[in-house]
Design an enzyme around this catalytic site. Structure first.
Site, PDB file in Angstrom:
ATOM      1  N   ASN A  14      -3.908  -3.661   7.447  1.00  0.00           N
ATOM      2  CA  ASN A  14      -2.457  -3.490   7.468  1.00  0.00           C
ATOM      3  C   ASN A  14      -1.869  -4.197   8.687  1.00  0.00           C
ATOM      4  O   ASN A  14      -2.501  -4.281   9.732  1.00  0.00           O
ATOM      5  CB  ASN A  14      -2.076  -1.996   7.452  1.00  0.00           C
ATOM      6  CG  ASN A  14      -1.908  -1.421   8.846  1.00  0.00           C
ATOM      7  OD1 ASN A  14      -0.858  -1.567   9.477  1.00  0.00           O
ATOM      8  ND2 ASN A  14      -2.959  -0.772   9.339  1.00  0.00           N
ATOM      9  N   SER A  54      -2.054   0.179  18.359  1.00  0.00           N
ATOM     10  CA  SER A  54      -1.827  -0.595  17.144  1.00  0.00           C
ATOM     11  C   SER A  54      -1.887  -2.080  17.468  1.00  0.00           C
ATOM     12  O   SER A  54      -1.295  -2.522  18.452  1.00  0.00           O
ATOM     13  CB  SER A  54      -0.464  -0.266  16.534  1.00  0.00           C
ATOM     14  OG  SER A  54      -0.163  -1.185  15.497  1.00  0.00           O
ATOM     15  N   ASN A  83      -8.149   3.714  16.625  1.00  0.00           N
ATOM     16  CA  ASN A  83      -7.225   3.046  15.721  1.00  0.00           C
ATOM     17  C   ASN A  83      -7.983   1.966  14.940  1.00  0.00           C
ATOM     18  O   ASN A  83      -9.212   1.945  14.917  1.00  0.00           O
ATOM     19  CB  ASN A  83      -6.080   2.431  16.540  1.00  0.00           C
ATOM     20  CG  ASN A  83      -4.762   2.390  15.789  1.00  0.00           C
ATOM     21  OD1 ASN A  83      -4.724   2.056  14.615  1.00  0.00           O
ATOM     22  ND2 ASN A  83      -3.676   2.716  16.471  1.00  0.00           N
ATOM     23  N   PHE A  87       4.816  -0.581  12.613  1.00  0.00           N
ATOM     24  CA  PHE A  87       5.622   0.611  12.924  1.00  0.00           C
ATOM     25  C   PHE A  87       6.933   0.643  12.124  1.00  0.00           C
ATOM     26  O   PHE A  87       8.008   0.926  12.669  1.00  0.00           O
ATOM     27  CB  PHE A  87       5.959   0.699  14.417  1.00  0.00           C
ATOM     28  CG  PHE A  87       4.806   1.015  15.335  1.00  0.00           C
ATOM     29  CD1 PHE A  87       3.568   1.384  14.844  1.00  0.00           C
ATOM     30  CD2 PHE A  87       4.979   0.954  16.707  1.00  0.00           C
ATOM     31  CE1 PHE A  87       2.511   1.680  15.705  1.00  0.00           C
ATOM     32  CE2 PHE A  87       3.933   1.246  17.583  1.00  0.00           C
ATOM     33  CZ  PHE A  87       2.704   1.602  17.074  1.00  0.00           C
ATOM     34  N   LYS A 117      -4.040   7.717  21.739  1.00  0.00           N
ATOM     35  CA  LYS A 117      -4.805   7.041  20.685  1.00  0.00           C
ATOM     36  C   LYS A 117      -5.193   5.657  21.161  1.00  0.00           C
ATOM     37  O   LYS A 117      -4.327   4.852  21.537  1.00  0.00           O
ATOM     38  CB  LYS A 117      -3.993   6.956  19.394  1.00  0.00           C
ATOM     39  CG  LYS A 117      -4.818   6.452  18.211  1.00  0.00           C
ATOM     40  CD  LYS A 117      -4.134   6.705  16.887  1.00  0.00           C
ATOM     41  CE  LYS A 117      -5.045   6.375  15.716  1.00  0.00           C
ATOM     42  NZ  LYS A 117      -4.425   6.714  14.409  1.00  0.00           N
ATOM     43  N   ASN A 141      -0.458  -4.299  15.684  1.00  0.00           N
ATOM     44  CA  ASN A 141       0.610  -4.925  14.907  1.00  0.00           C
ATOM     45  C   ASN A 141       1.976  -4.952  15.595  1.00  0.00           C
ATOM     46  O   ASN A 141       2.965  -5.360  15.001  1.00  0.00           O
ATOM     47  CB  ASN A 141       0.729  -4.228  13.545  1.00  0.00           C
ATOM     48  CG  ASN A 141      -0.564  -4.322  12.768  1.00  0.00           C
ATOM     49  OD1 ASN A 141      -1.193  -5.364  12.725  1.00  0.00           O
ATOM     50  ND2 ASN A 141      -0.982  -3.216  12.176  1.00  0.00           N
ATOM     51  N   THR A 142       2.038  -4.484  16.836  1.00  0.00           N
ATOM     52  CA  THR A 142       3.234  -4.624  17.667  1.00  0.00           C
ATOM     53  C   THR A 142       2.848  -5.505  18.854  1.00  0.00           C
ATOM     54  O   THR A 142       1.910  -5.166  19.586  1.00  0.00           O
ATOM     55  CB  THR A 142       3.752  -3.254  18.149  1.00  0.00           C
ATOM     56  OG1 THR A 142       4.180  -2.497  17.024  1.00  0.00           O
ATOM     57  CG2 THR A 142       4.910  -3.416  19.115  1.00  0.00           C
TER      58      THR A 142
END
Length: 347
Positions: A111, A178, A249, A115, A220, A180-181
């Site tokens: 993915n 994450s 994660n 967010f 996390k 993805n940021t």
């Protein structure tokens, strides 16, 4: 058997479309009193972690229900706790679609959602409308930063979210892992991490005084850490007296999936391919922490045996998300039964 048939239908659809339909289906079954069609009875296995009493140690990881739209439907599936989010101060669309990809040959998911969420105020509306928290259900709220917030101002976003969710959360998870940021994982590094944890811990104490209750905080972390980074994070968690750590994660590694369709998509990889990596990080983290704070083990759990290995590697609780997509609600009861056996033996 029922879920295997349902999964065939869902896996014929785009992954994000299927997710939306599936979550609405869970809500519909719950409102009709038919959640038992999907879920088996879950064995009780009370555990106390972070000062909270969990009816069983099996949790839903953040990401499945970003806005808290489906809390009561998910609660009917037997989870001992549910974590919603990641939430940010302001609503944001996330990354462009498509951004969610299955790799069924490896039981993995990639993915790059970014967010996507409706903002913290909308999440709180949903939490306050749900019955699960009112009945004493344990609800974690996972917080992050907006994509447009500069990394040197990231702490401001985390503090805004902490202020807002504090009174409605059973515990709060600080997501700095994450992939993805942009630049988010930079917050895991020494000085940045030290500064962020110090600010969050100071605010937690202020909020505890203001609200007359102490809400635990968990951090996390990513699985893509070397031994020195794991040791440094463990030291920071102890120094700032954090209440728990969630390991881990998604991973940027493509080991085991690069030869499959979708295996080269950008984003974080979860599911079975991350199990070994996340469990090894968890094991090293447990050794570094030496029992000073609890670990929530997450990453690649697709069976009861997988969850048992997380506990044996030092976790006190477990969570899954991708395993739920591949195995369905039966995974909740299977993991709970497996953990009940080993936890009772250890008492």
């Amino acid at each position: 058997m029922l879920y295997s048939l349902i999964r065939q239908f869902f896996f014929a659809l785009d992954a994000e479309t299927a997710h939306g339909i599936g979550m609405k289906g869970i809500d519909l079954l719950q409102s009709a009193g038919l959640a038992g069609l999907l879920a088996r009875p879950v064995e009780a296995c009370p555990v106390e972690v972070m000062g909270l009493k969990f009816p069983n140690p099996v949790g839903l990881a953040a990401g499945l229900d970003k806005n808290g739209d489906h809390i009561d439907g998910l609660a009917k599936l037997g989870f001992g706790f549910i974590e919603i989010g990641t939430i940010t101060p302001r609503p944001q669309d996330g990354n462009p679609k498509p951004r969610l990809f299955r790799i069924p040959e490896a039981q993995g998911i990639i993915n790059r959602m970014g967010f996507n969420n409706a903002g913290v105020d909308k999440l709180l509306e949903n939490v306050r409308a749900a019955e699960f928290p009112k009945r004493g259900g344990i609800l974690g709220i996972n917080i992050g930063k907006n994509a447009t917030t500069p990394i040197d101002k990231a702490a401001d976003d985390y503090l805004i979210c902490l202020d807002k969710v504090y009174n409605d959360a059973s515990y709060v998870t600080v997501n700095i892992s994450s992939p993805n940021t942009k630049n988010l994982r930079e917050l895991q590094k020494d000085e940045a991490l030290d500064d962020l944890l110090a600010q969050l811990k100071a605010r937690q104490q202020q909020l505890a005084d203001r609200h007359g209750k102490y809400v635990p905080m968990a951090l996390k972390i990513a699985p893509d850490l070397d031994d020195a980074q794991i040791a440094a994070i463990a030291d920071a968690l102890r120094r700032h007296r954090f209440d728990a750590v969630i390991a881990t994660n998604t991973t940027l590694s493509r080991d085991g999936v690069d030869r499959f369709p979708n295996g080269d998509e950008a984003g974080g990889l979860s599911g079975a391919p991350v199990f070994g990596k996340s469990t090894e990080v968890q094991r090293k983290l447990a050794a570094a922490l030496a029992g000073e704070l609890p670990i929530i083990g997450v990453g690649g759990i697709l069976s009861g045996d997988d969850a048992v290995e997380k506990i044996r590697a030092g976790a006190s609780l477990v969570q899954f998300y991708s395993g739920f997509i591949y195995r369905g609600p039966e995974l909740v009861s299977e993991v709970a039964a497996s953990l009940a056996k080993i936890l009772r033996k250890s008492v």
